[in-house]
Design a protein around this motif. Structure first.
Motif, short mmCIF file in Angstrom:
data_model
loop_
_atom_site.label_atom_id
_atom_site.label_comp_id
_atom_site.label_asym_id
_atom_site.label_seq_id
_atom_site.Cartn_x
_atom_site.Cartn_y
_atom_site.Cartn_z
N UNK A 147 0.84 -1.21 0.00
CA UNK A 147 0.00 0.00 0.00
C UNK A 147 0.87 1.25 0.00
N UNK A 148 1.85 1.29 0.88
CA UNK A 148 2.63 2.51 1.07
C UNK A 148 3.53 2.82 -0.11
N UNK A 149 4.09 1.79 -0.74
CA UNK A 149 4.97 2.03 -1.88
C UNK A 149 4.25 2.68 -3.06
N UNK A 150 3.12 2.14 -3.52
CA UNK A 150 2.43 2.81 -4.63
C UNK A 150 1.88 4.18 -4.25
N UNK A 151 1.45 4.34 -3.00
CA UNK A 151 0.94 5.65 -2.57
C UNK A 151 2.08 6.68 -2.58
N UNK A 152 3.25 6.28 -2.08
CA UNK A 152 4.39 7.19 -2.09
C UNK A 152 4.84 7.55 -3.48
N UNK A 153 4.89 6.56 -4.37
CA UNK A 153 5.29 6.82 -5.75
C UNK A 153 4.30 7.76 -6.43
N UNK A 154 3.01 7.49 -6.24
CA UNK A 154 1.98 8.33 -6.87
C UNK A 154 2.04 9.75 -6.34
N UNK A 155 2.23 9.91 -5.03
CA UNK A 155 2.27 11.26 -4.45
C UNK A 155 3.46 12.05 -4.98
N UNK B 287 7.18 7.60 1.77
CA UNK B 287 6.11 8.11 2.62
C UNK B 287 6.59 9.32 3.43
N UNK B 288 7.84 9.28 3.89
CA UNK B 288 8.39 10.41 4.64
C UNK B 288 8.42 11.67 3.78
N UNK B 289 8.83 11.53 2.52
CA UNK B 289 8.84 12.69 1.64
C UNK B 289 7.43 13.12 1.26
N UNK B 290 6.52 12.16 1.16
CA UNK B 290 5.13 12.52 0.89
C UNK B 290 4.55 13.35 2.02
N UNK B 291 4.85 12.94 3.24
CA UNK B 291 4.39 13.69 4.41
C UNK B 291 5.01 15.08 4.43
N UNK B 292 6.31 15.15 4.15
CA UNK B 292 7.00 16.44 4.14
C UNK B 292 6.42 17.36 3.07
N UNK C 181 14.62 15.86 5.61
CA UNK C 181 13.85 14.61 5.63
C UNK C 181 14.75 13.43 5.30
N UNK C 182 15.61 13.61 4.31
CA UNK C 182 16.47 12.52 3.85
C UNK C 182 17.55 12.18 4.87
N UNK C 183 18.26 13.16 5.37
CA UNK C 183 19.38 12.88 6.27
C UNK C 183 18.92 12.40 7.64
#
Length: 353
Positions: free
Chosen positions: A113-121, A206-211, A258-260
């Motif tokens: 679920x999280x992988x396709x949602x993150x990619x789409x976002x 997901x972290x970058x999507x949230x950010x 977010x990345x570091x």
């Protein structure tokens, strides 16, 4: 406040019980009153008490509606900060004893679920940036109406950076941004970490999507001219067009942080790193996004408060998303419930230590 120490294994009665009964509640104050102590004869040695017993404390934070209003505004944040700090300290101590074994996964991720949602976002986000650029357009009248004296003293120096350094500073900020975004790749060098590569990629997206969501939520409604728009040495034509009033907050710094911080969080979780070593790793994680922020300011793109906000938002995104996926055993140490009385209302916090 009620604190009970109970022998959960063999005793049916409390070993020691101390109760503070409510007598009077003032706004922003804890209840206070008489203490009634009951001691029982069958008291095991202190070592056995701490070995086989549990400790529960209930705090009633009461804010009466009509008493000492100016004190309430002072005491409310102080009381809440102390309470939250205590809860966080206890939660950290509990998490140390509940880390999964090396054979178990550190994070509970539903990558399907999280992988396709993150990619789409993230695929949709470029359209959001284009819309933001159009929303933050300036014309000549807007640019001429700006006055550097209206900027707060902390941020005002940003309006007078040297335009000759704009281009090189922009290139350097992009360099450190790219380094930051790619930095989690070093986790692939760790055998213990890379076995969960699919979960980590999903969490990272997901972290970058949230950010991004937090960034857009702030950048669209808040119109703040970029520092170089105030600069008298910058030609008027350069102050007109799209992407001129989206200074708050720094997306570049937020994305880098977010990345570091994600890298530092994941690494310390997998290796169980605590104490000052953990603090040092998180301090190191703040260096690349800070460099991004320094060069963004030298490029005339952001004020100091824009950069600091981006660092906080990005750091929180990189830490909170993995933390919310932690695969710890379920606990019932903390419970919250509303509190109501004739003199005020608040929240009752019960902590089982």
């Amino acid at each position: 406040m009620e604190i009970s120490v109970c022998d959960t294994a063999n005793l049916k009665k409390p070993i020691c019980k101390v109760r503070v009964e409510k007598e009077k509640a003032g706004r922003g104050h804890f209840d206070s009153g008489s203490r009634i102590a009951e001691a029982y004869a069958r008291t095991p040695p202190p070592a056995e008490i701490f070995k086989r017993c549990s400790l529960r404390a209930t705090f009633f934070i009461i804010f009466a509606p009509n008493k000492v209003p100016y004190m309430a505004w002072i005491l409310r944040p102080v009381v809440l900060f102390v309470l939250i700090a205590g809860i966080a300290q206890q939660a950290q101590a509990q998490s140390d004893s509940t880390l999964p074994s090396r054979k178990e996964k550190i994070y509970n991720v539903n990558w399907k679920v999280e992988l396709p949602v993150g990619v789409a976002a993230l695929c949709i986000s470029p359209f959001g940036f284009q819309a933001l650029d159009r929303t933050s357009m300036f014309d000549k009248e807007d640019a001429l109406a700006l006055n550097p004296a209206d900027i707060n003293a902390f941020d005002r120096p940003g309006a007078f950076t040297d335009p000759a350094k704009f281009t090189i500073s922009q290139h350097r900020s992009d360099l450190f941004l790219n380094i930051s975004v790619l930095s989690p790749l070093v986790l692939a060098l760790d055998k213990r970490v890379r076995k969960d590569w699919l979960d980590l990629i999903s969490m990272y997206l997901v972290a970058h999507t949230f950010d991004n969501a937090v960034y857009f939520a702030a950048a669209f409604p808040i119109r703040r001219a970029r520092p170089y728009i105030y600069n008298p040495e910058v030609p008027l034509d350069a102050k007109v067009g799209i992407a001129k009033s989206n200074s708050f907050f720094s997306g570049h710094v937020s994305f880098a942080a977010t990345s570091t911080f994600f890298l530092a969080k994941v690494y310390t979780d997998y290796h169980g790193i605590k104490g000052w070593k953990r603090v040092g790793l998180f301090a190191a994680a703040a260096v690349p996004p800070s460099l991004v922020g320094v060069y963004r300011m030298r490029a005339g793109k952001h004020f100091r408060t824009d950069v600091l906000t981006g660092l906080l938002v990005g750091g929180a995104s990189g830490i909170l998303v993995p933390e919310l996926h932690r695969n710890l055993r379920k606990h019932k140490q903390l419970s919250l419930s509303p509190y109501y009385s004739g003199e005020g209302s608040g929240v009752a916090v019960t902590i089982k230590l």
